[in-house]
Write a protein that holds these residues in place. Structure first.
Motif, PDB file in Angstrom:
ATOM      1  N   HIS A  53      -4.359  -1.796  -2.104  1.00  0.00           N
ATOM      2  CA  HIS A  53      -4.012  -0.392  -2.599  1.00  0.00           C
ATOM      3  C   HIS A  53      -4.725   0.428  -1.688  1.00  0.00           C
ATOM      4  O   HIS A  53      -5.781  -0.137  -0.976  1.00  0.00           O
ATOM      5  CB  HIS A  53      -4.766  -0.227  -3.977  1.00  0.00           C
ATOM      6  N   THR A  99      -8.830   5.271  -2.943  1.00  0.00           N
ATOM      7  CA  THR A  99      -8.710   6.212  -3.720  1.00  0.00           C
ATOM      8  C   THR A  99      -8.573   7.614  -3.431  1.00  0.00           C
ATOM      9  O   THR A  99      -7.837   8.513  -3.881  1.00  0.00           O
ATOM     10  CB  THR A  99      -9.662   5.992  -5.043  1.00  0.00           C
ATOM     11  N   GLU A 109       2.320   1.730  -3.298  1.00  0.00           N
ATOM     12  CA  GLU A 109       1.455   2.278  -4.581  1.00  0.00           C
ATOM     13  C   GLU A 109       1.429   4.015  -4.521  1.00  0.00           C
ATOM     14  O   GLU A 109       1.338   4.586  -5.293  1.00  0.00           O
ATOM     15  CB  GLU A 109      -0.003   1.870  -4.111  1.00  0.00           C
ATOM     16  N   LEU A 110       1.804   4.469  -3.151  1.00  0.00           N
ATOM     17  CA  LEU A 110       1.923   6.008  -3.029  1.00  0.00           C
ATOM     18  C   LEU A 110       3.107   6.397  -3.514  1.00  0.00           C
ATOM     19  O   LEU A 110       3.107   7.544  -4.163  1.00  0.00           O
ATOM     20  CB  LEU A 110       1.687   6.325  -1.534  1.00  0.00           C
ATOM     21  N   ARG A 132       0.797  -1.317  -0.076  1.00  0.00           N
ATOM     22  CA  ARG A 132       0.123   0.009   0.019  1.00  0.00           C
ATOM     23  C   ARG A 132       0.730   1.304   0.081  1.00  0.00           C
ATOM     24  O   ARG A 132       0.424   2.227  -0.621  1.00  0.00           O
ATOM     25  CB  ARG A 132      -0.881  -0.045   1.327  1.00  0.00           C
ATOM     26  N   GLU A 144      -3.051  12.263  -0.639  1.00  0.00           N
ATOM     27  CA  GLU A 144      -1.500  12.192  -0.522  1.00  0.00           C
ATOM     28  C   GLU A 144      -0.680  12.840  -1.732  1.00  0.00           C
ATOM     29  O   GLU A 144       0.541  13.493  -1.500  1.00  0.00           O
ATOM     30  CB  GLU A 144      -1.201  10.659  -0.511  1.00  0.00           C
ATOM     31  N   ASP A 201       2.630   6.506  -7.417  1.00  0.00           N
ATOM     32  CA  ASP A 201       1.664   7.598  -7.687  1.00  0.00           C
ATOM     33  C   ASP A 201       2.465   9.134  -8.053  1.00  0.00           C
ATOM     34  O   ASP A 201       2.174   9.465  -8.717  1.00  0.00           O
ATOM     35  CB  ASP A 201       0.671   7.968  -6.728  1.00  0.00           C
ATOM     36  N   ARG A 208      -5.366   8.189  -1.622  1.00  0.00           N
ATOM     37  CA  ARG A 208      -4.109   8.321  -2.631  1.00  0.00           C
ATOM     38  C   ARG A 208      -4.254   9.882  -3.207  1.00  0.00           C
ATOM     39  O   ARG A 208      -3.211  10.651  -3.756  1.00  0.00           O
ATOM     40  CB  ARG A 208      -4.451   7.332  -3.721  1.00  0.00           C
TER      41      ARG A 208
END
Length: 367
Positions: free
Chosen positions: A257, A260, A191-192, A188, A266, A195, A263
């Motif tokens: 993940h 949303t 994933e940041l 998780r 962030e 991004d 995300r």
């Protein structure tokens, strides 16, 4: 036109900054970075995992995508091929990974592989996103490749499938799920990181925001608003009582993940940071310095990040943690007020209704 890694001039013409020799440390989330630095420093770690290639179904996956998906290239999905080569050029990834489009209405993308990463995007994702939104997603997956996430993602897929097969063996399943839970927590955070890589490639924050909104609400941009979407994240972080805080954790545990809206919030926060601006100005860690990276420094950065998260969080549970750490006087009263915020009482009288949320509920996830 910019020149691609292979030397051909078939990448989009918009002028974007390139980051020669950039290290993935420059965009990695602190928790993701500290875990990866420690793993990379562990003698023989990569060798041990690569010896598992005989057990992991990687070869099978590669053959499956080769035989039953469409490989992106100059003659197939040429616009995606341009984006892929451009992303590799911007992040200075020397070898362009193979990329496949897989028939699946669920919007998704992944980067997997032990020896070499491969990128897979679904038709649902290709059909959902416009060019700039898709560029951010391709950059996201190239960021995974540059960070070396593909190895651990492959292991996570394998262990998740294995856990399902041995679910009838209580102790065996518990042991595997403990590893899967730990890997999901790391993933998780990764994933940041990815991004952020997607933003460095696309260099269009609004496109990144739109893409995340579409993953949450579908192709209805005329019905959605970025500010209102980010307000949801703030409401999610600060709303509710201690019971809601626990339910948030239970909802998150089965997911690979982050949510949303979180995300999006962030990423917007990072885009406004000095760290992002320094990268855009050409000041960032180089890949040839990775071997000199301090594990202790990375752990200190990670610890500082979590301390800041607790200190600045609006979540009721984090507020209680702050009170405990600060030596709150009436801890019993604090706990009672936090649990029954909004007027509810232990006997059921008063305002707040009990939650009927299901702790482990999951939902299909996008990239």
């Amino acid at each position: 036109m910019t020149e691609s890694p292979g030397g051909s001039a078939n990448v989009p013409s918009r002028d974007r900054r390139r980051f020669p020799g950039i290290s993935s440390r420059s965009y990695e989330h602190p928790a993701d970075r500290s875990a990866l630095v420690a793993l990379r420093k562990l003698s023989g770690f990569d060798t041990v995992f690569k010896t598992l290639s005989g057990l992991l179904p990687e070869r099978s996956l590669r053959l499956l995508f080769l035989s039953d998906s469409v490989r992106v290239g100059e003659q197939q999905f040429a616009h995606l091929n341009d984006m892929l080569r451009d992303a590799c050029y911007i992040l200075d990834l020397e070898k362009v990974p193979p990329m496949y489009v897989n028939q699946d209405p669920q919007p998704n993308a992944m980067c997997i592989g032990l020896d070499e990463p491969i990128i897979v995007v679904t038709t649902g994702l290709v059909e959902l996103l416009d060019e700039e939104e898709m560029r951010a997603v391709v950059g996201h997956e190239v960021g995974h490749a540059l960070s070396g996430h593909a190895v651990y993602r492959t292991i996570l897929l394998f262990l998740t499938n294995l856990a399902m097969k041995v679910a009838w063996i209580p102790l065996g399943n518990v042991a595997i799920m403990a590893i899967v839970t730990a890997l999901r927590e790391w993933f998780r955070k990764s994933e940041l990181s990815a991004d952020r890589a997607g933003l460095l490639v696309g260099q269009d924050l609004q496109a990144s925001m739109r893409g995340l909104m579409k993953l949450a609400g579908g192709n209805h941009l005329h019905e959605m608003n970025v500010d209102a979407f980010l307000a949801q994240a703030d409401e999610y972080e600060s709303g509710g009582d201690l019971r809601d805080s626990v339910l948030k954790i239970l909802n998150l545990l089965p997911r690979s993940h982050p949510f949303t809206t979180v995300r999006a919030a962030e990423l917007k926060k990072w885009a406004a940071s000095r760290d992002y601006q320094r990268i855009m100005d050409g000041h960032y860690p180089r890949r040839d310095e990775d071997k000199d990276t301090s594990v202790s420094d990375s752990f200190r950065d990670s610890a500082a990040h979590y301390a800041d998260s607790v200190r600045n969080s609006k979540d009721p549970l984090m507020g209680l943690v702050r009170d405990i750490a600060g030596g709150a006087g009436d801890l019993g009263g604090k706990l009672r007020d936090t649990v029954f915020r909004g007027g509810g009482r232990p006997d059921g009288s008063g305002g707040a209704n009990g939650s009927n949320g299901t702790g482990g509920a999951d939902r299909p996830e996008g990239s």
